[in-house]
Motif scaffolding. Structure first.
Motif, mmCIF file in Angstrom:
data_model
loop_
_atom_site.group_PDB
_atom_site.id
_atom_site.type_symbol
_atom_site.label_atom_id
_atom_site.label_comp_id
_atom_site.label_asym_id
_atom_site.label_seq_id
_atom_site.Cartn_x
_atom_site.Cartn_y
_atom_site.Cartn_z
ATOM 1 N N PRO A 1 -8.912 -2.506 -15.514
ATOM 2 C CA PRO A 1 -9.062 -1.250 -15.456
ATOM 3 C C PRO A 1 -8.772 -0.297 -14.214
ATOM 4 O O PRO A 1 -8.762 0.771 -14.621
ATOM 5 N N MET A 2 -8.373 -1.018 -13.207
ATOM 6 C CA MET A 2 -7.564 -0.456 -12.132
ATOM 7 C C MET A 2 -6.339 0.468 -12.600
ATOM 8 O O MET A 2 -6.164 1.753 -12.548
ATOM 9 N N VAL A 3 -5.682 -0.240 -13.350
ATOM 10 C CA VAL A 3 -4.393 0.124 -13.822
ATOM 11 C C VAL A 3 -4.533 1.201 -14.812
ATOM 12 O O VAL A 3 -4.047 2.279 -14.897
ATOM 13 N N LEU A 4 -5.627 1.018 -15.818
ATOM 14 C CA LEU A 4 -6.074 2.181 -16.760
ATOM 15 C C LEU A 4 -6.528 3.400 -15.989
ATOM 16 O O LEU A 4 -5.886 4.408 -16.300
ATOM 17 N N MET B 1 -10.626 0.119 -6.007
ATOM 18 C CA MET B 1 -10.414 -1.087 -6.572
ATOM 19 C C MET B 1 -9.119 -1.906 -6.077
ATOM 20 O O MET B 1 -9.177 -3.252 -5.765
ATOM 21 N N PHE B 2 -8.081 -0.951 -5.721
ATOM 22 C CA PHE B 2 -7.026 -1.818 -5.175
ATOM 23 C C PHE B 2 -7.279 -2.583 -3.682
ATOM 24 O O PHE B 2 -7.073 -3.475 -3.384
ATOM 25 N N VAL B 3 -7.982 -1.673 -2.978
ATOM 26 C CA VAL B 3 -8.922 -2.385 -1.729
ATOM 27 C C VAL B 3 -9.572 -3.555 -1.951
ATOM 28 O O VAL B 3 -9.471 -4.429 -1.214
ATOM 29 N N TYR B 4 -10.360 -3.413 -3.030
ATOM 30 C CA TYR B 4 -11.256 -4.619 -3.397
ATOM 31 C C TYR B 4 -10.461 -5.804 -3.755
ATOM 32 O O TYR B 4 -10.871 -6.931 -3.583
ATOM 33 N N LEU B 5 -9.342 -5.513 -4.659
ATOM 34 C CA LEU B 5 -8.604 -6.895 -4.906
ATOM 35 C C LEU B 5 -8.207 -7.567 -3.768
ATOM 36 O O LEU B 5 -8.119 -8.558 -3.890
ATOM 37 N N PHE B 6 -7.783 -6.602 -2.676
ATOM 38 C CA PHE B 6 -7.056 -7.086 -1.611
ATOM 39 C C PHE B 6 -8.165 -8.177 -0.960
ATOM 40 O O PHE B 6 -7.924 -9.270 -0.442
ATOM 41 N N PHE B 7 -9.432 -7.490 -0.772
ATOM 42 C CA PHE B 7 -10.257 -8.380 -0.268
ATOM 43 C C PHE B 7 -10.761 -9.703 -1.191
ATOM 44 O O PHE B 7 -10.897 -10.644 -0.271
ATOM 45 N N LEU C 1 0.802 -1.217 -0.107
ATOM 46 C CA LEU C 1 -0.114 0.055 0.014
ATOM 47 C C LEU C 1 0.802 1.079 -0.011
ATOM 48 O O LEU C 1 0.351 2.333 -0.573
ATOM 49 N N ILE C 2 2.224 1.158 0.475
ATOM 50 C CA ILE C 2 2.992 2.505 0.521
ATOM 51 C C ILE C 2 3.507 3.006 -0.671
ATOM 52 O O ILE C 2 2.949 3.884 -1.031
ATOM 53 N N PRO C 3 4.001 1.926 -1.510
ATOM 54 C CA PRO C 3 4.180 2.552 -3.052
ATOM 55 C C PRO C 3 3.118 2.621 -3.597
ATOM 56 O O PRO C 3 3.124 3.608 -4.395
ATOM 57 N N PHE C 4 1.933 1.908 -3.432
ATOM 58 C CA PHE C 4 0.856 2.043 -4.112
ATOM 59 C C PHE C 4 0.268 3.573 -3.907
ATOM 60 O O PHE C 4 -0.169 4.316 -4.839
ATOM 61 N N TRP C 5 0.289 3.849 -2.729
ATOM 62 C CA TRP C 5 -0.165 5.394 -2.567
ATOM 63 C C TRP C 5 0.643 6.299 -3.166
ATOM 64 O O TRP C 5 0.235 7.397 -3.739
ATOM 65 N N PHE C 6 1.945 6.189 -3.161
ATOM 66 C CA PHE C 6 2.760 7.243 -4.124
ATOM 67 C C PHE C 6 2.480 7.239 -5.435
ATOM 68 O O PHE C 6 2.636 8.169 -6.018
ATOM 69 N N VAL C 7 2.117 5.985 -6.157
ATOM 70 C CA VAL C 7 1.802 6.013 -7.566
ATOM 71 C C VAL C 7 0.470 6.640 -7.749
ATOM 72 O O VAL C 7 0.388 7.575 -8.353
#
Lengths: 237, 421
Positions: B317-320, B278-284, A21-27
């Motif tokens: 789509p999250m990446v996009l 979506m990043f959180v959702y993927l984690f779930f 999550l840390i690097p993701f937040w920066f991205v």
């Protein structure tokens, strides 16, 4: 040993996720800072001059700019309000007279739209949009100094009915991108004030100063034409 | 001075004004009108048979598959897509992020109509639709059912969204005093609306908790309510991006200056938020697989189908969306939003229809008539949406007297904007 396949792995995944999550937040937050940094790197040689100019020219939200230092704001229904921008205003200084087209005149984008009388010379400006003049700012005609005092507000010049508003906006620079562009114009102004012109001006920018309001008044006609041609794009016609 | 604000004013009596406003604006024969009208007419005919001869006459629903497309798409997916309204009202009225103010009204209108039409489509699916009032009037509350919560929440939330939107109606009718009262209700209603939404978005998922043996293990989890709630956030935001970029073009002349100038920035901001969620959702989703020890199911065609949903229509789509917001690339953002919507659609359909009783030898496939009725519901919603947007100050500009909604923009506000008639 039932612990490991369920809870153990879950805990590891949660810890791993928090680390990612840390690097993701920066991205996620990153994108915006890049552009100004790149712009600063590009103008590095003139950084000192540019530093003095940064924020000097007002670029209000929602205003669309024409390369010839005029602006347009869509008002809905294909009607645009137009005027000259802060850079042009500072360059020419408070005008003594405005020569605006009459209501009903057809304007063409990128061609002479109106002119300002500054002392004994005339400064032509390009129209940012194509269309028909609906209204002329009578207040500004009465008091041309308004253009200088409030170029985006009470100093507007014309209201123009534009037949293809979408296409018109595509030809203009949105305000977000305009700051860098104005800084670039300021850099070109400082570059233009190299010795031959600088002699006519006295020392202004090289001392770390900022453009004097109404540079146009202080430059001799020949140099002025060159500067206008380059900065207001009026010399190309 | 300004024609647009004058057209809104009922100067010649309310009824004459309403009659005038009811008339269609613009061209009647357009491809959109022809197609949607055909859909609505066929839908009306099919619904006539549905109500005279029963569900079996027009649908493939059966005792084995009592819930089909009308629930899986209209209700489950429609409500998730309408999630943008509670997310945006929360951001604007509670977190006070003024940047998103210009699109609040259009999003609330969209959410409201989505609930009215898509959740309203629930009535088509009920064997005895008049019984829908029972949990409300107490004929049979059904307190132990999740549907009790869903029924009350749908009703309360529709009313909340109507109140949130009502200042626009008052502005349209020129009712200044009433508008003031209604505008004063907004924050309270938003708090109620957000609370209701978080609960019923997840409650729609909770409905499926009782169907544990019927849903494929890759989709079933006791976390379905949480997954439904989290996915409704990015589903709603993607819908706002998708719908916003279309109506921005279609209703060009109705777009006010605040929205016109900030539209791109708004989409970019929303894309960033949606990508983060979506990043959180993927984690779930990963946690769901591990917690349920579901990796044993990760092979074969169902796993591929699951991977399509999670990798192709959530991760991609999250990446996009994130890359698009970093590069300020609107095409990339819109592509990401469309893929996200497809992903949420597929997820809801998987749980409610496709992977539901995946083991059954004969599976439910909707009839063409079910699809046409769904198309008719969407068409009707779009017609009402268009009617409202073309008449009420939804995307701006506001009437001059409704000043408190205007966003201050210092020098950018052109002179004379506040002095119109």
């Amino acid at each position: 040993m039932d612990f490991l396949p369920t809870k153990g792995i879950e805990y590891l995944v949660v810890i791993g996720y928090l680390l990612v999550l840390i690097p993701f937040w920066f991205v996620l937050q990153g994108g915006r800072r890049r552009q100004p940094a790149a712009a600063a790197a590009r103008t590095a040689p003139l950084a000192k001059v540019a530093e003095g100019l940064r924020g000097w020219f007002r670029v209000p939200e929602g205003v669309h700019f024409h390369q010839g230092h005029t602006w347009a704001v869509p008002e809905g229904g294909g009607v645009f309000k137009v005027g000259l921008d802060d850079f042009a205003q500072r360059l020419v200084g408070p005008p003594d007279a405005l020569r605006l087209p009459k209501v009903g005149t057809a304007l063409r984008e990128g061609e002479k739209g109106w002119s300002l009388g500054v002392g004994d010379r005339t400064v032509d400006l390009l129209s940012p949009v194509r269309g028909e003049v609906l209204e002329v700012n009578a207040e500004a005609l009465d008091d041309p100094a308004l253009v200088s005092a409030d170029p985006y507000g009470r100093g507007w010049l014309l209201r123009v009915k534009v037949p293809q508003p979408d296409a018109a906006l595509k030809n203009l620079l949105p305000w977000r991108l305009a700051t860098a562009w104005m800084e670039d114009a300021a850099n070109r102004l400082s570059a233009a004030m190299s010795p031959p012109l600088g002699a006519a001006l006295g020392r202004v920018l090289q001392d770390g100063g900022i453009p004097v309001a109404g540079i146009a008044r202080q430059i001799d006609p020949e140099h002025w034409d060159r500067l206008a041609a380059e900065l207001l794009l009026t010399g190309e016609r | 001075m300004r024609a647009m604000s004058e057209a809104r004013r009922p100067s010649d009596g309310l009824w004459a004004f309403l009659r005038r406003e009811l008339r269609p604006k613009g061209k009647l024969i357009t491809p959109f009108n022809v197609i949607t009208l055909a859909l609505m007419l066929s839908g009306a005919v099919i619904l006539f048979f549905r109500f005279t001869r029963g569900l079996g006459a027009v649908t493939n629903l059966s005792q084995d598959f009592p819930w089909g497309l009308w629930i899986g798409f209209d209700v489950m997916t429609g409500v998730a897509f309408a999630g943008g309204a509670y997310v945006l009202t929360f951001m604007v009225y509670i977190l006070r992020i003024e940047k998103y103010h210009p699109i609040v009204r259009v999003t609330v209108l969209n959410g409201f109509l989505a609930y009215v039409f898509y959740a309203g489509a629930l009535l088509l699916d009920l064997g005895r639709p008049w019984n829908v009032v029972n949990p409300i009037i107490g004929n049979s509350f059904g307190l132990s059912s999740v549907l009790f919560l869903v029924a009350w929440h749908f009703m309360l939330y529709m009313m909340a969204e109507l109140v949130e939107f009502s200042p626009a109606v008052a502005e349209w009718l020129g009712w200044k005093r009433i508008r003031k009262v209604l505008a004063g209700l907004t924050v309270g209603t938003v708090i109620l609306g957000v609370t209701l939404s978080t609960l019923h978005q997840s409650a729609l998922g909770a409905l499926y908790l009782m169907a544990k043996p019927k849903i494929h293990p890759l989709w079933y989890s006791e976390f379905i309510p949480i997954l439904f709630f989290v996915s409704s956030i990015f589903a709603g935001l993607s819908m706002v991006i998708f719908e916003g970029s279309i109506s921005h073009k279609v209703f060009q002349t109705r777009v006010g200056k605040h929205l016109a100038k900030s539209h791109d920035d708004i989409l970019i901001g929303l894309a960033r938020i949606a990508g983060g969620v979506m990043f959180v959702y993927l984690f779930f989703e990963v946690l769901k697989l591990i917690h349920g020890q579901k990796w044993q199911y990760l092979h074969g065609p169902w796993a591929a189908w699951y991977a399509l949903e999670i990798v192709g229509l959530v991760a991609l789509p999250m990446v996009l969306l994130i890359t698009g917001s970093r590069r300020r690339d609107l095409t990339m953002i819109k592509t990401g939003a469309v893929l996200t919507l497809l992903g949420v659609l597929l997820n809801r359909l998987n749980i409610s229809v496709i992977a539901f009783k995946w083991y059954a030898p004969v599976h439910y496939v909707p009839t063409l008539m079910e699809v046409v009725v769904t198309g008719a519901v969407i068409s009707a919603e779009l017609w009402v949406f268009r009617w409202v947007v073309n008449r009420m100050p939804v995307m701006g500009p506001d009437p001059d007297w409704a000043e408190d909604r205007a966003v201050s923009t210092d020098a950018a506000a052109p002179a004379g904007a506040g002095t119109g008639s």
